[in-house]
Design a protein around this motif. Structure first.
Motif, PDB file in Angstrom:
ATOM      1  N   GLU A 174       0.834  -1.189   0.000  1.00 61.17           N
ATOM      2  CA  GLU A 174       0.000   0.000   0.000  1.00 61.17           C
ATOM      3  C   GLU A 174       0.879   1.253   0.000  1.00 61.17           C
ATOM      4  OE1 GLU A 174      -3.805   2.102   2.239  1.00 61.17           O
ATOM      5  OE2 GLU A 174      -3.162   0.103   2.861  1.00 61.17           O
ATOM      6  N   CYS A 175       0.555   2.200  -0.867  1.00 58.05           N
ATOM      7  CA  CYS A 175       1.332   3.439  -0.976  1.00 58.05           C
ATOM      8  C   CYS A 175       0.399   4.647  -0.998  1.00 58.05           C
ATOM      9  CB  CYS A 175       2.241   3.405  -2.202  1.00 58.05           C
ATOM     10  SG  CYS A 175       1.400   3.030  -3.754  1.00 58.05           S
ATOM     11  N   THR A 176      -0.726   4.534  -0.305  1.00 56.21           N
ATOM     12  CA  THR A 176      -1.711   5.607  -0.272  1.00 56.21           C
ATOM     13  C   THR A 176      -1.111   6.902   0.282  1.00 56.21           C
ATOM     14  OG1 THR A 176      -3.391   3.906   0.115  1.00 56.21           O
ATOM     15  CG2 THR A 176      -4.041   6.188   0.482  1.00 56.21           C
ATOM     16  N   GLN A 177      -0.310   6.771   1.326  1.00 56.57           N
ATOM     17  CA  GLN A 177       0.267   7.950   1.992  1.00 56.57           C
ATOM     18  C   GLN A 177       1.201   8.737   1.068  1.00 56.57           C
ATOM     19  OE1 GLN A 177       3.115   6.869   4.975  1.00 56.57           O
ATOM     20  NE2 GLN A 177       3.335   8.939   5.789  1.00 56.57           N
ATOM     21  N   GLN A 178       1.879   8.033   0.173  1.00 52.28           N
ATOM     22  CA  GLN A 178       2.947   8.676  -0.602  1.00 52.28           C
ATOM     23  C   GLN A 178       2.435   9.637  -1.671  1.00 52.28           C
ATOM     24  OE1 GLN A 178       3.109   5.627   0.637  1.00 52.28           O
ATOM     25  NE2 GLN A 178       5.140   4.710   0.509  1.00 52.28           N
ATOM     26  N   TYR A 179       1.193   9.498  -2.095  1.00 53.55           N
ATOM     27  CA  TYR A 179       0.712  10.279  -3.238  1.00 53.55           C
ATOM     28  C   TYR A 179      -0.578  11.024  -2.896  1.00 53.55           C
ATOM     29  CZ  TYR A 179       3.983   7.057  -5.478  1.00 53.55           C
ATOM     30  OH  TYR A 179       5.098   6.326  -5.809  1.00 53.55           O
ATOM     31  N   PRO A 180      -0.494  12.021  -2.021  1.00 57.23           N
ATOM     32  CA  PRO A 180      -1.708  12.725  -1.598  1.00 57.23           C
ATOM     33  C   PRO A 180      -2.423  13.438  -2.742  1.00 57.23           C
ATOM     34  CG  PRO A 180       0.261  13.816  -0.755  1.00 57.23           C
ATOM     35  CD  PRO A 180       0.700  12.497  -1.298  1.00 57.23           C
ATOM     36  N   GLU A 181      -1.689  13.815  -3.796  1.00 54.17           N
ATOM     37  CA  GLU A 181      -2.359  14.504  -4.906  1.00 54.17           C
ATOM     38  C   GLU A 181      -3.297  13.575  -5.685  1.00 54.17           C
ATOM     39  OE1 GLU A 181       2.017  14.335  -6.345  1.00 54.17           O
ATOM     40  OE2 GLU A 181       0.931  13.665  -4.576  1.00 54.17           O
ATOM     41  N   LEU A 182      -3.221  12.263  -5.428  1.00 52.77           N
ATOM     42  CA  LEU A 182      -4.108  11.311  -6.102  1.00 52.77           C
ATOM     43  C   LEU A 182      -5.308  10.917  -5.243  1.00 52.77           C
ATOM     44  CD1 LEU A 182      -1.486   8.883  -7.701  1.00 52.77           C
ATOM     45  CD2 LEU A 182      -2.480  10.960  -8.683  1.00 52.77           C
ATOM     46  N   LEU A 183      -5.389  11.427  -4.036  1.00 57.02           N
ATOM     47  CA  LEU A 183      -6.467  11.022  -3.126  1.00 57.02           C
ATOM     48  C   LEU A 183      -7.697  11.901  -3.322  1.00 57.02           C
ATOM     49  CD1 LEU A 183      -4.358  10.259   0.061  1.00 57.02           C
ATOM     50  CD2 LEU A 183      -4.869   8.804  -1.902  1.00 57.02           C
ATOM     51  N   VAL A 184      -8.158  11.921  -4.550  1.00 51.66           N
ATOM     52  CA  VAL A 184      -9.309  12.731  -4.950  1.00 51.66           C
ATOM     53  C   VAL A 184     -10.376  11.780  -5.483  1.00 51.66           C
ATOM     54  CG1 VAL A 184     -10.084  14.653  -6.371  1.00 51.66           C
ATOM     55  CG2 VAL A 184      -7.713  14.567  -5.576  1.00 51.66           C
ATOM     56  N   PRO A 185     -11.593  11.832  -4.953  1.00 47.20           N
ATOM     57  CA  PRO A 185     -12.582  10.810  -5.315  1.00 47.20           C
ATOM     58  C   PRO A 185     -13.174  10.987  -6.713  1.00 47.20           C
ATOM     59  CG  PRO A 185     -13.547  12.419  -3.827  1.00 47.20           C
ATOM     60  CD  PRO A 185     -12.088  12.740  -3.916  1.00 47.20           C
ATOM     61  N   PHE A 186     -13.517   9.859  -7.320  1.00 46.79           N
ATOM     62  CA  PHE A 186     -14.329   9.828  -8.532  1.00 46.79           C
ATOM     63  C   PHE A 186     -15.801   9.919  -8.119  1.00 46.79           C
ATOM     64  CE2 PHE A 186     -10.371   8.281 -10.103  1.00 46.79           C
ATOM     65  CZ  PHE A 186     -10.361   8.504 -11.471  1.00 46.79           C
ATOM     66  N   ASP A 187     -16.667   9.988  -9.105  1.00 49.76           N
ATOM     67  CA  ASP A 187     -18.099  10.128  -8.801  1.00 49.76           C
ATOM     68  C   ASP A 187     -18.708   8.838  -8.268  1.00 49.76           C
ATOM     69  OD1 ASP A 187     -18.098   8.581 -11.075  1.00 49.76           O
ATOM     70  OD2 ASP A 187     -19.401   9.889 -12.269  1.00 49.76           O
ATOM     71  N   ASP A 188     -18.004   7.725  -8.414  1.00 53.22           N
ATOM     72  CA  ASP A 188     -18.501   6.449  -7.914  1.00 53.22           C
ATOM     73  C   ASP A 188     -17.320   5.541  -7.645  1.00 53.22           C
ATOM     74  OD1 ASP A 188     -20.235   4.224  -7.329  1.00 53.22           O
ATOM     75  OD2 ASP A 188     -21.731   5.144  -8.653  1.00 53.22           O
ATOM     76  N   ASP A 189     -17.573   4.417  -6.969  1.00 56.73           N
ATOM     77  CA  ASP A 189     -16.497   3.474  -6.686  1.00 56.73           C
ATOM     78  C   ASP A 189     -15.884   2.958  -7.984  1.00 56.73           C
ATOM     79  OD1 ASP A 189     -16.901   3.851  -4.033  1.00 56.73           O
ATOM     80  OD2 ASP A 189     -17.758   1.877  -3.624  1.00 56.73           O
ATOM     81  N   ILE A 190     -14.562   2.715  -7.921  1.00 52.72           N
ATOM     82  CA  ILE A 190     -13.837   2.408  -9.153  1.00 52.72           C
ATOM     83  C   ILE A 190     -12.540   1.688  -8.810  1.00 52.72           C
ATOM     84  CG2 ILE A 190     -12.456   4.551  -9.211  1.00 52.72           C
ATOM     85  CD1 ILE A 190     -13.208   4.774 -12.212  1.00 52.72           C
ATOM     86  N   LEU A 191     -12.039   0.893  -9.735  1.00 52.62           N
ATOM     87  CA  LEU A 191     -10.722   0.262  -9.599  1.00 52.62           C
ATOM     88  C   LEU A 191      -9.989   0.447 -10.920  1.00 52.62           C
ATOM     89  CD1 LEU A 191      -8.704  -1.395  -7.928  1.00 52.62           C
ATOM     90  CD2 LEU A 191      -9.823  -3.469  -8.744  1.00 52.62           C
ATOM     91  N   LEU A 192      -8.881   1.187 -10.859  1.00 51.64           N
ATOM     92  CA  LEU A 192      -8.124   1.548 -12.056  1.00 51.64           C
ATOM     93  C   LEU A 192      -6.724   0.954 -11.996  1.00 51.64           C
ATOM     94  CD1 LEU A 192      -9.039   5.337 -12.171  1.00 51.64           C
ATOM     95  CD2 LEU A 192      -9.976   3.539 -13.649  1.00 51.64           C
ATOM     96  N   ASP A 193      -6.197   0.623 -13.171  1.00 50.08           N
ATOM     97  CA  ASP A 193      -4.840   0.113 -13.304  1.00 50.08           C
ATOM     98  C   ASP A 193      -4.050   1.089 -14.164  1.00 50.08           C
ATOM     99  OD1 ASP A 193      -2.574  -1.460 -13.340  1.00 50.08           O
ATOM    100  OD2 ASP A 193      -3.458  -3.117 -14.492  1.00 50.08           O
ATOM    101  N   GLY A 194      -2.825   1.375 -13.747  1.00 53.35           N
ATOM    102  CA  GLY A 194      -2.019   2.297 -14.519  1.00 53.35           C
ATOM    103  C   GLY A 194      -0.609   2.401 -13.991  1.00 53.35           C
ATOM    104  N   GLU A 195       0.043   3.480 -14.343  1.00 50.11           N
ATOM    105  CA  GLU A 195       1.429   3.726 -13.963  1.00 50.11           C
ATOM    106  C   GLU A 195       1.507   5.116 -13.350  1.00 50.11           C
ATOM    107  OE1 GLU A 195       5.362   1.723 -14.556  1.00 50.11           O
ATOM    108  OE2 GLU A 195       3.303   1.095 -14.962  1.00 50.11           O
ATOM    109  N   VAL A 196       2.207   5.236 -12.225  1.00 53.26           N
ATOM    110  CA  VAL A 196       2.426   6.539 -11.622  1.00 53.26           C
ATOM    111  C   VAL A 196       3.835   6.991 -11.985  1.00 53.26           C
ATOM    112  CG1 VAL A 196       3.191   5.632  -9.373  1.00 53.26           C
ATOM    113  CG2 VAL A 196       2.246   7.929  -9.519  1.00 53.26           C
ATOM    114  N   ALA A 197       3.966   8.244 -12.407  1.00 46.79           N
ATOM    115  CA  ALA A 197       5.243   8.716 -12.927  1.00 46.79           C
ATOM    116  C   ALA A 197       5.466  10.175 -12.556  1.00 46.79           C
ATOM    117  CB  ALA A 197       5.286   8.559 -14.446  1.00 46.79           C
ATOM    118  N   CYS A 198       6.739  10.579 -12.604  1.00 46.72           N
ATOM    119  CA  CYS A 198       7.135  11.973 -12.411  1.00 46.72           C
ATOM    120  C   CYS A 198       7.747  12.482 -13.708  1.00 46.72           C
ATOM    121  CB  CYS A 198       8.186  12.099 -11.309  1.00 46.72           C
ATOM    122  SG  CYS A 198       7.564  11.992  -9.634  1.00 46.72           S
TER     123      CYS A 198
END
Length: 282
Positions: A49-73
């Motif tokens: 779990e890396c929820t703490q590390q990326y606070p700028e991503l802790l923004v809700p969608f309009d409904d529950d969701i599960l997404l797959d992708g890549e996080v990058a700088c």
């Protein structure tokens, strides 16, 4: 909620195929974005779990969701793998807060596995892509990966010209399976270099690689861990007469053996990133 991600097989070379779509390969780390009952949690492919590390991503969608992708700088020279690793390893709140300003991340989404309580994994890829395209991203730190249909070789040429990591080919009708699958294939834009082997690791296998610096002296360039069994056998037979000494962790050699390696890129400190030995030079 965590679901084991679908992993990539490796294609030997770029290809074009009308049954495939092709996406740029993003040089970050895999991220699963889970929003269940309004609660957001972020996971790596290994369920860390890396929820703490990326606070700028802790923004809700309009409904529950599960997404797959890549996080990058993104850095001044493009996508910066080392920067996202700094973000991933940060643990103190104040440090994380600083990094969100100096090294903001983007979550590049390439698949949707669940939405509004429905499991989408048994839908073909193109149908999942269509659903994903219809969803609004919650802020500027989210993006959806672009893709082209069929023209893989042309896209790969672009990746090479722009010095990007490579591309991924995916069968249009592929279902989402929690294992490595030939339906998804990566094609890496490798770099190549010739190195001198100055020693090897005693416990876990690894060759000490070095390259000449500006003065012609050898400087360390990393450890080559990816070597075939045949390559290891050849190396050990050639290295026995070259041992000059050892220490707690390494056996040191007269650096007369040279090898050709392929690798992702040079790190900022001048090291080979994930080098693979392709051959020992005669």
């Amino acid at each position: 909620m965590f679901i084991e991600p679908m992993l990539l097989a490796t294609a030997p070379t770029s290809f074009s195929d009308s049954h495939y779509i092709f996406e740029p390969k993003i040089d970050g780390h895999r991220l699963l974005f889970s929003q269940q009952s309004g609660r957001i949690r972020l996971y790596t492919r290994h369920e860390t779990e890396c929820t703490q590390q990326y606070p700028e991503l802790l923004v809700p969608f309009d409904d529950d969701i599960l997404l797959d992708g890549e996080v990058a700088c993104a850095g001044p020279d493009g996508v910066d793998f080392e920067e996202v690793m700094i973000r991933f390893k940060a643990s103190k709140d104040q440090r994380i807060k600083q990094l969100t300003i100096s090294s903001p991340v983007t979550f590049v989404v390439f698949d949707i596995l669940q939405y509004k309580g429905q499991d989408l994994r048994k839908l073909p890829l193109m149908q999942r892509k269509e659903i994903l395209a219809g969803i609004s991203m919650p802020n500027q730190h989210f993006g959806v990966i672009p893709f082209v249909e069929g023209a893989g070789e042309a896209l790969f040429d672009q990746m090479v010209n722009r010095k990007l990591e490579g591309m991924v080919g995916k069968r249009k009708n592929s279902l989402y399976v929690s294992r490595r699958s030939p339906a998804w294939q990566k094609i890496i834009n490798w770099s190549y270099a010739d190195v001198f082997i100055t020693g090897y690791r005693k416990d876990e296998f690894g060759l000490l690689a070095a390259i000449p610096d500006e003065s012609g002296r050898l400087r360390p360039a990393g450890i080559v861990e990816y070597v075939t069994q045949a390559g290891r056998k050849e190396f050990y037979s050639r290295s026995r007469a070259l041992v000059t000494g050892d220490d707690k962790n390494f056996v040191h050699l007269n650096p007369t053996i040279r090898g050709r390696v392929k690798f992702r890129n040079w790190t900022k400190s001048g090291m080979l990133r994930t080098p693979v030995l392709t051959e020992l030079i005669k």
